[in-house]
Design a protein around this motif. Structure first.
Motif, mmCIF file in Angstrom:
data_model
loop_
_atom_site.group_PDB
_atom_site.id
_atom_site.type_symbol
_atom_site.label_atom_id
_atom_site.label_comp_id
_atom_site.label_asym_id
_atom_site.label_seq_id
_atom_site.Cartn_x
_atom_site.Cartn_y
_atom_site.Cartn_z
ATOM 1 N N LEU A 139 -2.987 1.025 -4.849
ATOM 2 C CA LEU A 139 -2.102 1.414 -3.753
ATOM 3 C C LEU A 139 -0.663 0.940 -3.939
ATOM 4 C CD1 LEU A 139 -4.578 0.760 -0.816
ATOM 5 C CD2 LEU A 139 -3.781 2.978 -1.644
ATOM 6 N N LEU A 140 -0.368 0.343 -5.081
ATOM 7 C CA LEU A 140 1.001 -0.098 -5.345
ATOM 8 C C LEU A 140 1.656 0.689 -6.481
ATOM 9 C CD1 LEU A 140 0.719 -3.990 -5.001
ATOM 10 C CD2 LEU A 140 1.609 -2.338 -3.346
ATOM 11 N N ASP A 141 0.965 1.674 -7.008
ATOM 12 C CA ASP A 141 1.546 2.490 -8.073
ATOM 13 C C ASP A 141 2.804 3.182 -7.567
ATOM 14 O OD1 ASP A 141 -0.634 1.709 -9.509
ATOM 15 O OD2 ASP A 141 -1.686 3.625 -9.387
ATOM 16 N N GLY A 142 3.934 2.924 -8.227
ATOM 17 C CA GLY A 142 5.189 3.546 -7.827
ATOM 18 C C GLY A 142 5.921 2.810 -6.735
ATOM 19 N N TYR A 143 5.428 1.647 -6.338
ATOM 20 C CA TYR A 143 6.074 0.852 -5.290
ATOM 21 C C TYR A 143 6.501 -0.507 -5.842
ATOM 22 C CZ TYR A 143 4.070 4.089 -1.842
ATOM 23 O OH TYR A 143 3.738 5.200 -1.111
ATOM 24 N N ARG A 144 7.568 -1.059 -5.276
ATOM 25 C CA ARG A 144 7.935 -2.440 -5.567
ATOM 26 C C ARG A 144 7.059 -3.361 -4.726
ATOM 27 N NH1 ARG A 144 12.625 -0.331 -4.017
ATOM 28 N NH2 ARG A 144 12.731 -1.780 -2.266
ATOM 29 N N ALA A 145 6.710 -4.503 -5.289
ATOM 30 C CA ALA A 145 5.855 -5.448 -4.560
ATOM 31 C C ALA A 145 6.144 -6.860 -5.029
ATOM 32 C CB ALA A 145 4.381 -5.106 -4.771
ATOM 33 N N THR A 146 5.603 -7.812 -4.280
ATOM 34 C CA THR A 146 5.731 -9.219 -4.653
ATOM 35 C C THR A 146 4.442 -9.938 -4.281
ATOM 36 O OG1 THR A 146 7.192 -11.162 -4.531
ATOM 37 C CG2 THR A 146 6.737 -10.021 -2.464
ATOM 38 N N LEU A 162 2.949 -2.200 -13.089
ATOM 39 C CA LEU A 162 3.462 -2.238 -11.713
ATOM 40 C C LEU A 162 4.794 -2.968 -11.651
ATOM 41 C CD1 LEU A 162 0.270 -3.040 -9.616
ATOM 42 C CD2 LEU A 162 1.294 -0.817 -10.104
ATOM 43 N N GLU A 163 5.563 -2.659 -10.630
ATOM 44 C CA GLU A 163 6.864 -3.299 -10.434
ATOM 45 C C GLU A 163 6.673 -4.503 -9.513
ATOM 46 O OE1 GLU A 163 11.460 -2.134 -9.119
ATOM 47 O OE2 GLU A 163 9.912 -0.577 -9.242
ATOM 48 N N ILE A 164 6.199 -5.588 -10.076
ATOM 49 C CA ILE A 164 5.917 -6.814 -9.323
ATOM 50 C C ILE A 164 7.029 -7.812 -9.576
ATOM 51 C CG2 ILE A 164 4.258 -8.641 -8.853
ATOM 52 C CD1 ILE A 164 3.112 -5.948 -8.265
ATOM 53 N N ILE A 171 9.825 -4.584 1.078
ATOM 54 C CA ILE A 171 9.482 -3.466 1.956
ATOM 55 C C ILE A 171 9.959 -2.209 1.248
ATOM 56 C CG2 ILE A 171 9.794 -2.368 4.204
ATOM 57 C CD1 ILE A 171 10.390 -5.150 5.365
ATOM 58 N N ASP A 172 9.002 -1.451 0.719
ATOM 59 C CA ASP A 172 9.324 -0.248 -0.043
ATOM 60 C C ASP A 172 8.608 0.938 0.593
ATOM 61 O OD1 ASP A 172 9.981 1.677 -1.875
ATOM 62 O OD2 ASP A 172 9.024 0.717 -3.582
#
Length: 342
Positions: A139-146, A162-164, A171-172
């Motif tokens: 559920l984080l594919d294509g989203y920024r996260a931390t 992933l963009e971790i 908040i993306d």
């Protein structure tokens, strides 16, 4: 304890011009066994206080777990819930609350619930190590996260596509994640500000005695000056270089040159302020990073050794044994045994 939707306080109702109209948002908190109580509390309390600030419900929230009866936090406190993950549906927002040893449980039921809620349009978020669950669910594919700084290396090693990042929170679009701890409060305050304006968010922050809503890009970890208890700028600069150069450790001369000191001067500086040589301090940093990777990932031990700047398995094993009292292979077996029991 049972946590219900936030109460209201008529004495604290905003004026008609300040109050924000709109439907009530439903929020489902998915509690993973051994979740972080402080991250959970920091996420749910701003919603309760937002309801109190405007004198009516802006948010209604409920709690869910694997077995549908309760969930135990990492501090041992049991929290009653409304039902099982598989029965959770029709939410505007989902918040996965993770904690320690997040990689050990079987999250398939939670993954299914998250995917189902996402397909129905729910915003999906996480606090602390809940980001791990979102990543595993795809559920984080294509989203920024931390994620919490301690779990960042492990997550990156398993999901290098992933963009971790290491920001306080992210908040993306319809995804929101945070480092955990009190960072959850800053993230939720930012969401409240986005949805209901700065006056509501400021009122909530005041009620929390939270003097400043931190920006998403602020650092997670305490400043080196505070962590080490020293303020010498050249020593801090060298330790910073050590912490960011693990796979390919810098030599003593390179570290000394970076702060315009001789290797002898650098040695004296470390002995005076930290009580050990630069080489021993650097080795400790690398070994602590190795222990994190062993505990949180399935990365082969030889790969862990290379990731932490060791060129041979024997050197890595001996250094690890000297530092932690057991070889890396024993550490990995303990982790595997605990995972099998979970």
């Amino acid at each position: 304890m049972t946590i219900a939707a936030g109460e209201t306080s008529p004495a604290n109702v905003l004026t008609a011009n300040e109050a924000v109209t709109g439907r009530v948002l439903s929020v489902g908190f998915m509690l993973v066994e051994r979740f972080s109580m402080i991250a959970f509390s920091s996420a749910i309390e701003p919603l309760r206080l937002a309801n109190r600030a405007v004198g009516r419900d802006l948010y209604r929230f409920s709690l869910w777990s694997e077995d549908g009866t309760k969930c135990t936090a990492s501090n041992g406190i049991e929290v009653k819930v409304a039902g099982r993950f598989c029965d959770a549906q029709d939410f505007d927002m989902i918040v996965v609350c993770g904690g320690i040893d997040i990689q050990r449980p079987d999250h398939r039921a939670l993954h299914a619930a998250l995917r189902r809620c996402s397909a129905r349009g729910a915003a999906i978020g996480a606090v602390c190590t809940g980001t791990y669950v979102l990543a595993k669910a795809g559920l984080l594919d294509g989203y920024r996260a931390t994620i919490h700084w301690e779990n960042l290396p492990g997550l990156v090693s398993e999901h290098d596509g992933l963009e971790i990042g290491s920001d306080l929170f992210e908040i993306d679009r319809n995804r929101f994640t945070c480092a955990g701890g009190t960072a959850a409060a800053d993230m939720m305050l930012s969401l409240i500000m986005r949805d209901h304006g700065p006056s509501v968010a400021s009122e909530v922050a005041d009620q929390l005695i939270h003097h400043r809503i931190r920006e998403s890009g602020e650092r997670q970890r305490m400043d080196l000056r505070m962590r080490l208890g020293v303020s010498h700028p050249k020593l801090l600069r060298v330790v910073g270089l050590m912490e960011t150069s693990l796979a390919e450790p810098l030599g003593s001369q390179e570290l000394a040159d970076a702060v315009q000191l001789s290797t002898r001067q650098l040695e004296r500086l470390f002995l005076k302020y930290l009580g050990r040589s630069p080489a021993k301090h650097y080795l400790r940093i690398r070994l602590e990073h190795a222990r994190t990777l062993i505990r949180q990932t399935a990365m082969p031990l030889l790969s862990v050794a290379f990731e932490c700047g060791f060129t041979s398995a024997s050197h890595f094993s001996k250094a690890y044994l000297d530092c932690f009292g057991q070889p890396p292979s024993a550490e990995r077996k303990i982790v595997q045994t605990q995972s099998a029991r979970a």
